[in-house]
Design an enzyme around this catalytic site. Structure first.
Site, mmCIF file in Angstrom:
data_model
loop_
_atom_site.group_PDB
_atom_site.id
_atom_site.type_symbol
_atom_site.label_atom_id
_atom_site.label_comp_id
_atom_site.label_asym_id
_atom_site.label_seq_id
_atom_site.Cartn_x
_atom_site.Cartn_y
_atom_site.Cartn_z
ATOM 1 C CG ASP A 76 -0.279 0.024 2.548
ATOM 2 O OD1 ASP A 76 0.774 -0.643 2.696
ATOM 3 O OD2 ASP A 76 -0.775 0.710 3.456
ATOM 4 C CD GLU A 138 4.333 1.130 6.895
ATOM 5 O OE1 GLU A 138 5.178 1.503 7.731
ATOM 6 O OE2 GLU A 138 3.915 1.884 5.976
#
Length: 379
Positions: A76, A138
């Site tokens: 991500d 994250e």
């Protein structure tokens, strides 16, 4: 998809471009982990897709014997913003520079993981086991990502001997820094009640701002510690003060503030919360405080595996990396509860910025370094 032959996968650039072309702005995945899973499957990895909540996660392992070396990272990315020279999800290479959101934080490092494995395998020097722990959470709240994969790994007996996180640790050039720990992070939202009234008649009111300012003054002037060999001094920063008061002649009924503490291993979240509560009772009785713990501080033993890692990277890049714990936090704070962990990746100057980038030369050098690390750790 790029060419998935072993020889092609030894070059990290095509896979990095394929990953960058997935607009995986947290919490979306946009196919990034599918791209990665195909490449890993081509190398012989066993793939475990581990969705928790709405977060995509992936754990893949090649081999069953020890030693077991793990790479960890995230697919991500943060939103790109406006004003890029090139499409932030185009994976464009211009004048030897790869552009894209995630180019240094940290899709390119994930491509370097894969290329490093392919290089070691192609050279016949890959022994033991290697795994990848990849999350899509994250850059987000980090509730259903690495922390839950670590729990799953422990339950499955998937405990690596060492883990390397591919965060962009280097400030100037590859080989600058290995991170062997991180400071803890604690946030607090403080609300101090008062009694609203006219500014000309303060005796008929109770000004919460004065109490809040006294509390904040006590907190910011207190020296938490002096730091130590591995950690800089802990830091408390006030990030917001607000009363929502458009008038100049009205004492408000409520005043609020927010703060964040980045703390070293001299403290815990619990000890800092107790200190703040005690100061609030002294300076702003009746205040309510909501705490949010992002993660405790941790430190990996600088000997053993870390020493070996520093030696290998020193040989590859011609200078011994500094061992460091500075900066923000990372998912290593979860992995430390499973196995020894350190961080080493690309140069981080452009992370989260417009025109995020890495040189193709650095990308390929990092893949080669990861291959050498794998060969040395599995020897």
């Amino acid at each position: 998809m790029p060419d998935l032959s072993l020889q092609a996968l030894t070059d990290p650039l095509p896979l990095a471009q394929a990953l960058l072309r997935c607009a995986s702005v947290t919490p979306a995945d946009a196919g990034a982990q599918d791209v990665l899973a195909e490449a890993l499957s081509a190398l012989g990895f066993t793939i475990n897709r581990l969705p928790f909540g709405e977060t995509p996660n992936l754990y893949a392992r090649l081999g069953t014997e020890g030693p077991h070396f793990c790479f960890a990272g995230h697919t991500d990315v943060v939103p790109p913003g406006e004003g890029w020279t090139f499409d932030p999800f185009g994976g464009v290479v211009a004048d030897g520079i790869l552009y894209g959101r995630g180019a240094c934080d940290m899709k390119a490092a994930i491509a370097a993981f894969v290329a490093g494995v392919a290089q070691a395998k192609d050279a016949g020097k890959l022994r033991g086991s290697v795994s990848l722990l990849i999350t899509g959470d994250e850059e987000g709240p980090a509730r259903d990502g690495t922390v839950r994969v670590v729990d799953w790994m422990r339950a499955q007996g998937e405990v690596p001997d060492f883990c390397l996180v591919g965060e962009p640790t280097n400030p100037e050039a590859l080989g600058d820094i290995i991170k062997i720990g991180r400071r803890g992070s604690l946030s607090a939202a403080i609300a101090v009640p008062g009694v609203q009234g006219h500014a000309a008649y303060p005796h008929l009111a109770d000004n919460p701002i004065h109490k809040l300012l006294a509390l904040l003054q006590a907190l910011v002037t207190h020296r938490l510690d002096e730091g130590n060999r591995w950690f800089q001094p802990s830091s408390l920063q006030v990030t917001s003060v607000d009363v929502g008061n458009p008038a100049t002649n009205v004492i408000p009924a409520r005043a609020t503030a927010k703060l964040n503490i980045r703390y070293n291993d001299a403290h815990s979240a619990a000890s800092l919360e107790a200190w703040i509560m005690a100061e609030a009772e002294r300076h702003a009785p009746g205040a309510t405080i909501a705490f949010h713990r992002t993660g405790e501080s941790f430190l990996t033993d600088p000997g053993g595996e870390v020493e070996k890692l520093a030696e290998v990277l020193g040989e590859v890049f011609g200078r011994t990396p500094k061992l460091d714990t500075g900066g923000g936090t990372s998912d290593a704070r979860f992995i430390t509860h499973l196995c020894p962990v350190a961080e080493f990746g690309l140069v981080g100057q452009s992370m989260h910025k417009l025109d995020e980038q890495t040189t193709v030369a650095d990308l390929r050098a990092l893949a080669g370094a990861y291959a050498t690390v794998l060969e040395r750790f599995s020897a």
